[in-house]
Write an enzyme that holds these catalytic residues in place. Structure first.
Site, PDB file in Angstrom:
ATOM      1  N   TYR A  58       0.904  -1.074   0.168  1.00 31.95           N
ATOM      2  CA  TYR A  58       0.064  -0.214   0.203  1.00 31.95           C
ATOM      3  C   TYR A  58       0.744   1.242   0.006  1.00 31.95           C
ATOM      4  O   TYR A  58       1.634   1.647   1.029  1.00 31.95           O
ATOM      5  CB  TYR A  58      -0.926  -0.077   1.195  1.00 31.95           C
ATOM      6  CG  TYR A  58      -1.912  -1.263   1.256  1.00 31.95           C
ATOM      7  CD1 TYR A  58      -2.161  -1.851   0.037  1.00 31.95           C
ATOM      8  CD2 TYR A  58      -2.565  -1.548   2.536  1.00 31.95           C
ATOM      9  CE1 TYR A  58      -3.016  -3.099   0.156  1.00 31.95           C
ATOM     10  CE2 TYR A  58      -3.410  -2.662   2.604  1.00 31.95           C
ATOM     11  CZ  TYR A  58      -3.723  -3.303   1.360  1.00 31.95           C
ATOM     12  OH  TYR A  58      -4.560  -4.326   1.701  1.00 31.95           O
ATOM     13  N   HIS A 124      -0.317 -12.290   1.140  1.00 31.45           N
ATOM     14  CA  HIS A 124      -1.071 -11.415   0.407  1.00 31.45           C
ATOM     15  C   HIS A 124      -1.625 -12.328  -0.793  1.00 31.45           C
ATOM     16  O   HIS A 124      -2.859 -12.294  -1.328  1.00 31.45           O
ATOM     17  CB  HIS A 124      -0.257 -10.089  -0.244  1.00 31.45           C
ATOM     18  CG  HIS A 124      -1.086  -8.966  -0.377  1.00 31.45           C
ATOM     19  ND1 HIS A 124      -1.083  -7.687  -0.157  1.00 31.45           N
ATOM     20  CD2 HIS A 124      -2.889  -8.858  -0.361  1.00 31.45           C
ATOM     21  CE1 HIS A 124      -1.973  -6.636  -0.234  1.00 31.45           C
ATOM     22  NE2 HIS A 124      -3.031  -7.456  -0.208  1.00 31.45           N
ATOM     23  N   PRO A 219     -16.210  -4.798   4.154  1.00 31.93           N
ATOM     24  CA  PRO A 219     -17.529  -4.973   4.759  1.00 31.93           C
ATOM     25  C   PRO A 219     -18.711  -3.950   4.284  1.00 31.93           C
ATOM     26  O   PRO A 219     -19.872  -4.133   4.426  1.00 31.93           O
ATOM     27  CB  PRO A 219     -17.265  -5.000   6.231  1.00 31.93           C
ATOM     28  CG  PRO A 219     -16.335  -3.998   6.281  1.00 31.93           C
ATOM     29  CD  PRO A 219     -15.401  -4.542   5.257  1.00 31.93           C
ATOM     30  N   LEU A 220     -18.055  -2.913   3.692  1.00 34.11           N
ATOM     31  CA  LEU A 220     -19.100  -1.609   3.250  1.00 34.11           C
ATOM     32  C   LEU A 220     -19.159  -1.514   2.037  1.00 34.11           C
ATOM     33  O   LEU A 220     -19.580  -0.491   1.187  1.00 34.11           O
ATOM     34  CB  LEU A 220     -18.650  -0.332   4.069  1.00 34.11           C
ATOM     35  CG  LEU A 220     -18.715  -0.366   5.507  1.00 34.11           C
ATOM     36  CD1 LEU A 220     -18.171   0.931   6.064  1.00 34.11           C
ATOM     37  CD2 LEU A 220     -20.117  -0.848   5.899  1.00 34.11           C
ATOM     38  N   GLY A 221     -18.688  -2.434   1.092  1.00 36.46           N
ATOM     39  CA  GLY A 221     -18.909  -2.533  -0.571  1.00 36.46           C
ATOM     40  C   GLY A 221     -18.151  -1.417  -0.998  1.00 36.46           C
ATOM     41  O   GLY A 221     -18.976  -0.780  -1.783  1.00 36.46           O
ATOM     42  N   GLY A 223     -17.722   1.569   0.179  1.00 34.41           N
ATOM     43  CA  GLY A 223     -18.342   2.634   0.472  1.00 34.41           C
ATOM     44  C   GLY A 223     -19.873   2.653   0.083  1.00 34.41           C
ATOM     45  O   GLY A 223     -20.604   3.445   0.523  1.00 34.41           O
ATOM     46  N   PHE A 224     -20.200   1.745  -0.835  1.00 36.59           N
ATOM     47  CA  PHE A 224     -21.259   1.908  -1.354  1.00 36.59           C
ATOM     48  C   PHE A 224     -22.418   1.716  -0.531  1.00 36.59           C
ATOM     49  O   PHE A 224     -23.577   2.354  -0.474  1.00 36.59           O
ATOM     50  CB  PHE A 224     -21.693   0.927  -2.606  1.00 36.59           C
ATOM     51  CG  PHE A 224     -22.951   0.817  -3.284  1.00 36.59           C
ATOM     52  CD1 PHE A 224     -23.399   1.814  -4.056  1.00 36.59           C
ATOM     53  CD2 PHE A 224     -24.081  -0.023  -2.688  1.00 36.59           C
ATOM     54  CE1 PHE A 224     -24.459   1.949  -4.763  1.00 36.59           C
ATOM     55  CE2 PHE A 224     -25.278   0.116  -3.350  1.00 36.59           C
ATOM     56  CZ  PHE A 224     -25.619   1.173  -4.522  1.00 36.59           C
TER      57      PHE A 224
END
Length: 332
Positions: A58, A124, A219-221, A223-224
């Protein structure tokens, strides 16, 4: 915050973790600000969201350097999870699982993170040119040397698309079966969310049956599922969502019923409960060994995400989530 246990090493972490990737990689580089991200890390630790998930790729490297600034002051409050096995080039990413490289990469991560031990060291991606047992054996030697406390594996491949959940995770399970013969797997990281539930089919049960922790990525797609994104809003060219099959204007509009369903459930739980918290509470409800790792670089979202730990969904809520329409992408 409730504590959950990570696999064979029996290391306890806060029930909701913090994905640090957006602070310096893959999302809107114009909005990446070091001081703001540091405040988000400190807020997470204050709230008990102790698992900080990063990787040497990253940035590359800058994400670990950023976390190192926080860990220099707060190491005792944090559970440090980083990854090895991918090298970033100008226009490509390649795997490197050679034992000598793995050991050098670990030493470099320790220096950047300003710590003498990594709590969870994750592979990874496996290198197709190196038997995964050899890579895992080198990682196990790092545990024996006291540089690493436990080992984890990231799932192979991207989201399932038209494929079934069974086929999606077959390769990961085969890898897990191989490395488990060398040294115990403490955690598996894979995508799991309301709109990408494929891990529920085989991967999550595999982990549960063996006492292996499960880190739920995205887990929040992306941000969607927060309900804060507008169809057609556009994304910066370096943002992964600019090329994502579920983030075209058409598909974002088509998937709004999923967010609407999360809003309905949130409203039943009172003022201040958000769709994002319902989405995270759904992940938490999938098992005591599951830890969602939502990524963010802003303190306010860290606070909101941590609040999901106290939200208990009813059987009716869970049924309603199960009955939401499946997510659509540009392949549909």
């Amino acid at each position: 915050m409730e504590r959950r246990t990570m696999g064979a090493a029996a290391l306890a972490v806060g029930a909701v973790g913090l994905g640090c990737m957006p602070m310096s990689w893959a999302y809107s580089s114009s909005r990446q600000r070091g001081e703001e991200s540091l405040r988000a890390v400190h807020r997470a630790l204050d709230l008990g969201s102790s698992l900080l998930d990063t990787a040497d790729m990253y940035g590359p490297f800058t994400n670990e350097l950023l976390l190192g600034r926080a860990l220099k002051e707060r190491r005792q409050d944090a559970f440090v999870s980083t990854k090895v096995g991918l090298l970033v080039g100008e226009q490509h990413i390649v795997a490197n699982g050679r034992p000598g490289y793995v050991k050098r990469a670990c030493d470099a991560s320790l220096r950047r993170l300003q710590t003498d031990v990594i709590d969870l060291y994750q592979l990874h991606r496996a290198d197709p040119e190196v038997p995964v047992e050899e890579t895992w054996g080198a990682m196990a030697e790092l545990v024996q040397a006291g540089k690493v406390r436990s080992l984890g594996l990231c799932a192979v491949g991207a989201r399932g698309g038209r494929r079934s959940g069974n086929r999606l995770h077959d390769a990961t399970i085969r890898q897990l079966q191989r490395v488990q013969q060398v040294f115990p797997v403490s955690a598996v990281q894979a995508e799991l969310s309301v709109w990408s539930p494929e891990a529920l089919e085989t991967l999550l049960p595999w982990c549960e049956a063996r006492g292996v922790g499960f880190l739920a990525a995205m887990p929040l797609g992306n941000g969607f599922l927060t309900g804060t994104l507008t169809p057609g809003q556009g994304f910066e060219p370096d943002d992964v969502r600019a090329r994502h099959p579920r983030f075209t204007a058409e598909m974002m509009a088509a998937n709004q019923p999923i967010v609407a369903g999360l809003r309905r459930i949130a409203a039943r739980h009172g003022d201040g409960v958000t769709p994002a918290q319902v989405a995270l509470a759904w992940v938490l409800a999938q098992g005591r060994h599951v830890v969602p790792v939502p990524g963010t670089k802003q303190e306010r979202w860290v606070t909101e995400n941590a609040g999901a730990e106290g939200l208990r969904l009813t059987p009716e809520d869970l049924t309603e989530v199960a009955e939401l329409p499946r997510a659509l992408g540009s392949w549909d």
